[in-house]
Write an enzyme that holds these catalytic residues in place. Structure first.
Site, mmCIF file in Angstrom:
data_model
loop_
_atom_site.group_PDB
_atom_site.id
_atom_site.type_symbol
_atom_site.label_atom_id
_atom_site.label_comp_id
_atom_site.label_asym_id
_atom_site.label_seq_id
_atom_site.Cartn_x
_atom_site.Cartn_y
_atom_site.Cartn_z
ATOM 1 N N LYS A 57 0.802 -1.223 0.000
ATOM 2 C CA LYS A 57 0.000 0.000 0.000
ATOM 3 C C LYS A 57 0.835 1.273 0.000
ATOM 4 O O LYS A 57 0.376 2.320 -0.476
ATOM 5 C CB LYS A 57 -0.931 0.008 1.214
ATOM 6 C CG LYS A 57 -2.081 -0.985 1.143
ATOM 7 C CD LYS A 57 -3.151 -0.544 0.179
ATOM 8 C CE LYS A 57 -4.400 -1.396 0.280
ATOM 9 N NZ LYS A 57 -5.455 -0.961 -0.653
ATOM 10 N N SER A 82 -8.788 -0.212 6.624
ATOM 11 C CA SER A 82 -8.799 -1.153 7.740
ATOM 12 C C SER A 82 -7.412 -1.329 8.334
ATOM 13 O O SER A 82 -7.255 -1.991 9.344
ATOM 14 C CB SER A 82 -9.330 -2.519 7.286
ATOM 15 O OG SER A 82 -8.438 -3.098 6.346
ATOM 16 N N GLU A 208 -9.652 -14.087 -3.943
ATOM 17 C CA GLU A 208 -10.474 -13.507 -2.886
ATOM 18 C C GLU A 208 -10.769 -14.553 -1.825
ATOM 19 O O GLU A 208 -10.781 -15.755 -2.112
ATOM 20 C CB GLU A 208 -11.817 -13.017 -3.443
ATOM 21 C CG GLU A 208 -11.718 -11.830 -4.362
ATOM 22 C CD GLU A 208 -13.092 -11.363 -4.819
ATOM 23 O OE1 GLU A 208 -13.455 -10.221 -4.508
ATOM 24 O OE2 GLU A 208 -13.801 -12.149 -5.497
ATOM 25 N N GLY A 212 -15.805 -13.144 0.819
ATOM 26 C CA GLY A 212 -15.802 -11.833 0.159
ATOM 27 C C GLY A 212 -15.549 -11.950 -1.320
ATOM 28 O O GLY A 212 -14.539 -11.459 -1.838
ATOM 29 N N ASP A 214 -16.919 -10.577 -3.944
ATOM 30 C CA ASP A 214 -17.621 -9.532 -4.692
ATOM 31 C C ASP A 214 -17.052 -9.315 -6.089
ATOM 32 O O ASP A 214 -17.804 -9.125 -7.049
ATOM 33 C CB ASP A 214 -17.612 -8.212 -3.908
ATOM 34 C CG ASP A 214 -16.216 -7.800 -3.467
ATOM 35 O OD1 ASP A 214 -15.622 -8.524 -2.639
ATOM 36 O OD2 ASP A 214 -15.713 -6.768 -3.950
ATOM 37 N N SER A 308 1.176 -9.739 -0.647
ATOM 38 C CA SER A 308 0.910 -8.306 -0.542
ATOM 39 C C SER A 308 1.272 -7.661 0.781
ATOM 40 O O SER A 308 1.428 -6.442 0.853
ATOM 41 C CB SER A 308 -0.566 -8.028 -0.850
ATOM 42 O OG SER A 308 -1.396 -8.724 0.062
#
Length: 325
Positions: A57, A82, A208, A212, A214, A308
């Protein structure tokens, strides 16, 4: 008929890499003969758990922040997250000499919350199951005149995240496939932009948590759909719908999304610790879980995997990798 220009291009990712040079870490690529044998492929692990703040990030957060005008930067930055993006924006703000206000869920992992505060950010909490973090952050930014840097819905953020895959290819050469986690979709959108821009034939597969799914459902439906807020150990992927900008990229570039269970994520975390000697947080372990379980399908050749992040405290890591939840 002219083809519309993509919101993020390979040149944008290269430009982001130039801005991040000497600021973000050029993270290591690990190999494991044991993993190669289990996967039936040459596996190249891009270890973003060694990135600044412990996750990819920082790439997108710093790139977006450094592109702000001096006037906007001086007034400060706002974000919602989060944990990992929260830390990334907080550190980027400190590096650039400004302040940060972060909207975080009340149940964010304490280690991520403490690290965010440790970088000097002000934290505003909310209930992730009843509150709207985007609305809260937008209202806060408007009230205080802050520049809002979202965790994935921004071209500069996406381009910054894509530098992880760009580095991987620069170091190791062309890949037959790339596997990366999917939360809001920024990492895999930037990664797919870089990989497909250099080698269009490379398969890009997202992962995923089962709770979750989506993005998987959205790709199958051909439009963004929402799921209930996921209850999964992969807190960095606990989103209910993909981003509008990221989905517009991912529906064009991804070759598929696969799902892994919480138990499979735990197994991958244990494998990384015991065999690779690295610590991964649950979201960072989902691509490895997809590879170890075969859920990513048969992937002969050279496979890049983006691990990640590794932001998890010792107590939670021990509980997840033992018998607790």
């Amino acid at each position: 008929m002219t083809t519309p220009t993509p919101p993020v291009t390979l040149d944008d990712v290269r430009d982001a890499a130039a801005h991040l040079k000497g600021i973000a870490h050029r993270t290591p690529v690990l190999r494991s003969r044991t993993l190669d044998a289990l996967a039936g492929a040459e596996v190249l692990l891009k270890c973003e758990n060694f990135q600044r703040v412990g996750a990819f990030k920082f790439r997108g957060a710093y790139h977006a922040a450094c592109r702000l005008t001096p006037g906007r930067l001086t007034r400060g930055i706002a974000a919602y997250s989060s944990g990992n993006h929260a830390q990334a924006v907080a550190l980027a703000a400190r590096e650039l000499g400004t302040t940060a206000v972060i909207v975080m869920p009340e149940d964010a992992p304490p280690s991520k919350r403490d690290a965010t505060a440790g970088y000097g950010a002000e934290i505003v909490t909310y209930d992730r199951y009843t509150g709207d973090r985007v609305a809260l952050a937008e209202a806060l930014a408007a009230e205080r005149g802050l520049a809002l840097i979202p965790p994935y819905e921004h071209p500069h953020v996406i381009a910054g995240q894509g530098t992880a895959a760009l580095e991987l290819i620069e170091e190791t050469g062309a890949l037959d496939a790339l596997i990366a986690p999917v939360g809001g979709g920024g990492l895999i959108a930037g990664s797919a932009t870089a990989v497909k821009g250099l080698h269009p034939g490379t398969r890009v597969i997202g992962v995923e948590p089962e709770a979750g799914d989506d993005t998987k459902r959205s790709l199958e439906a051909g439009r963004r759909v929402a799921v209930p807020v996921p209850r999964t150990i992969a807190d960095g992927q606990a989103l209910h719908t993909p981003g509008e900008l990221t989905f517009s990229i991912n529906r064009r570039l991804l070759d598929g999304v696969v799902l892994v269970s919480d138990d499979e994520i735990r197994d991958a975390m244990r494998f990384a610790f015991e065999r690779l000697k690295i610590v991964l947080e649950p979201s960072g372990a989902t691509p490895l879980a997809a590879l170890l379980t075969g859920r990513a399908g048969r992937l002969p050749g050279r496979v890049g995997v983006i691990l990640s992040g590794g932001n998890i405290d010792a107590g939670r890591f021990a509980r997840l990798c033992g018998t607790g939840n």
